[in-house]
Design an enzyme around this catalytic site. Structure first.
Site, PDB file in Angstrom:
ATOM      1  N   CYS A 157       8.578 104.882 -40.801  1.00  0.00           N
ATOM      2  CA  CYS A 157       8.358 103.611 -40.100  1.00  0.00           C
ATOM      3  C   CYS A 157       6.893 103.358 -39.755  1.00  0.00           C
ATOM      4  CB  CYS A 157       9.228 103.516 -38.853  1.00  0.00           C
ATOM      5  SG  CYS A 157       8.959 104.796 -37.622  1.00  0.00           S
ATOM      6  N   HIS A 172      12.838  99.261 -39.502  1.00  0.00           N
ATOM      7  CA  HIS A 172      13.965 100.192 -39.527  1.00  0.00           C
ATOM      8  C   HIS A 172      15.219  99.595 -40.167  1.00  0.00           C
ATOM      9  CE1 HIS A 172      11.296 101.644 -36.287  1.00  0.00           C
ATOM     10  NE2 HIS A 172      11.664 102.829 -36.720  1.00  0.00           N
ATOM     11  N   ASP A 213      10.382  94.688 -37.407  1.00  0.00           N
ATOM     12  CA  ASP A 213      10.975  96.019 -37.314  1.00  0.00           C
ATOM     13  C   ASP A 213      11.214  96.570 -38.721  1.00  0.00           C
ATOM     14  OD1 ASP A 213      12.473  98.276 -36.779  1.00  0.00           O
ATOM     15  OD2 ASP A 213      13.920  97.282 -35.486  1.00  0.00           O
TER      16      ASP A 213
END
Length: 332
Positions: free
Chosen positions: A64, A241, A239
């Site tokens: 990430c 993820h 994000d």
């Protein structure tokens, strides 16, 4: 207001009357979703070619920070290519070809200069095993090494003591003919122990008003996000993820849908991990001087970042500890 909670971070469509500052531009709440969807959304991927010397065909669970590092550099490259035409609200579909050109630098293949493969391998030189989580300092330095070897149109400057030294930046960017090479500046910071110290919050939020800002990479312990806008005490982010399949970019017609984020996410500044990196882009020398003025007037008084004329003013600074920003706060 419609909100869906996901722990401390949540989705938000806000009716707040407070100004939204999106990478140095004041925008309307109705423009926020469009602006976010025009930022290259680089997430976990799977089914790509095995990373050399490892068994990894996906970076899910460990990549990430590499992905947020790729995102902030991608925005810098877009700004470099588009110059005065840069506008996150109108970027697509007007500049789809440029958007695709930038994505190709980050394709999940060893041949792409800033790919997950090359970042992971560069991490080996910094004491990071492939599959190990990076911190903001480490990814900034890894990106700097790759950019210096593979990109001729832009520089990356990473100060090692939270101070931007003007002489170092000018030495990096001024060419023999006196022309300026555009520069991305990533400033790794640690603004507390268990969370961001409240004394830094106001000035941290104010960085989004600076015209040269690229945002912030960081987030939660061992979980990185890319923050692109501020409103009040909140930050909006992309994000990484979400694990998606590898997209081949060999053909010009490759799809970009999975590189666009269509949802809006936000977090309160008090919930951020204190380890992060601030990004800025300067297209020319005037831009850089303007950035230094903004920092000195609005940011430096909180000791987040300092601007100094010469590195000779200080004793030689200590080399960055590549592990100081990578520990898990649960260890305490």
């Amino acid at each position: 207001v419609s909100t869906q909670s996901t722990g401390r971070m949540h989705y938000l469509y806000s009716g707040s009357n407070e100004s939204i500052w999106f990478m140095g531009k004041e925008i309307q709440s109705t423009e926020l979703k469009q602006a976010i969807s025009n930022i290259p959304w680089i997430t976990y991927r799977s089914n790509f070619e095995t990373i050399k010397t490892s068994i990894f065909t996906s970076d899910s669970g460990w990549g990430c920070m590499l992905r947020t590092g790729q995102m902030i550099i991608a925005v810098g490259l877009l700004r470099s290519l588009l110059s005065k035409e840069w506008n996150p609200i109108t970027l697509l579909p007007k500049h789809t070809d440029t958007f695709k050109k930038v994505l190709c630098f980050f394709e999940d293949t060893p041949s792409a200069p800033l790919s997950i493969h090359n970042l992971a391998l560069e991490g080996l030189n910094l004491g990071k095993r492939i599959g190990e989580w990076f911190g903001p300092s480490t990814v900034s330095i890894a990106l700097g090494s790759l950019i210096s070897r593979s990109l001729s149109t832009v520089q990356l400057y990473v100060p090692d003591d939270c101070s931007i030294y003007k002489d170092k930046v000018k030495k990096l960017c001024l060419r023999g003919n006196g022309k300026w090479k555009p520069v991305i500046i990533l400033v790794p910071l640690r603004l507390g122990i268990y969370g961001v110290n409240p004394m830094y919050s106001e000035n941290l939020l104010s960085t989004f008003k600076v015209p040269q800002t690229l945002g912030i990479i960081g987030g939660r312990p061992n979980s990185s996000l890319y923050f692109v806008a501020a409103q009040g005490n909140s930050l909006y982010y992309l994000d990484p993820h979400f694990c998606q399949y590898y997209v081949s970019m060999k053909e010009d017609s490759f799809p970009i849908e999975t590189y666009r984020c269509l949802s809006v996410h936000k977090a309160d500044v008090s919930h951020l991990d204190p380890s992060m990196a601030l990004g800025f882009y300067c297209d020319n020398e005037k831009d850089f001087e303007d950035l230094c003025t903004h920092i000195q007037k609005t940011i430096a008084n909180s000791d987040i970042i300092n601007v100094k004329e010469s590195s000779k003013e200080e004793q030689p600074s200590q080399t960055i500890d590549f592990t100081h920003d990578d520990f898990d706060m649960d260890d305490f």
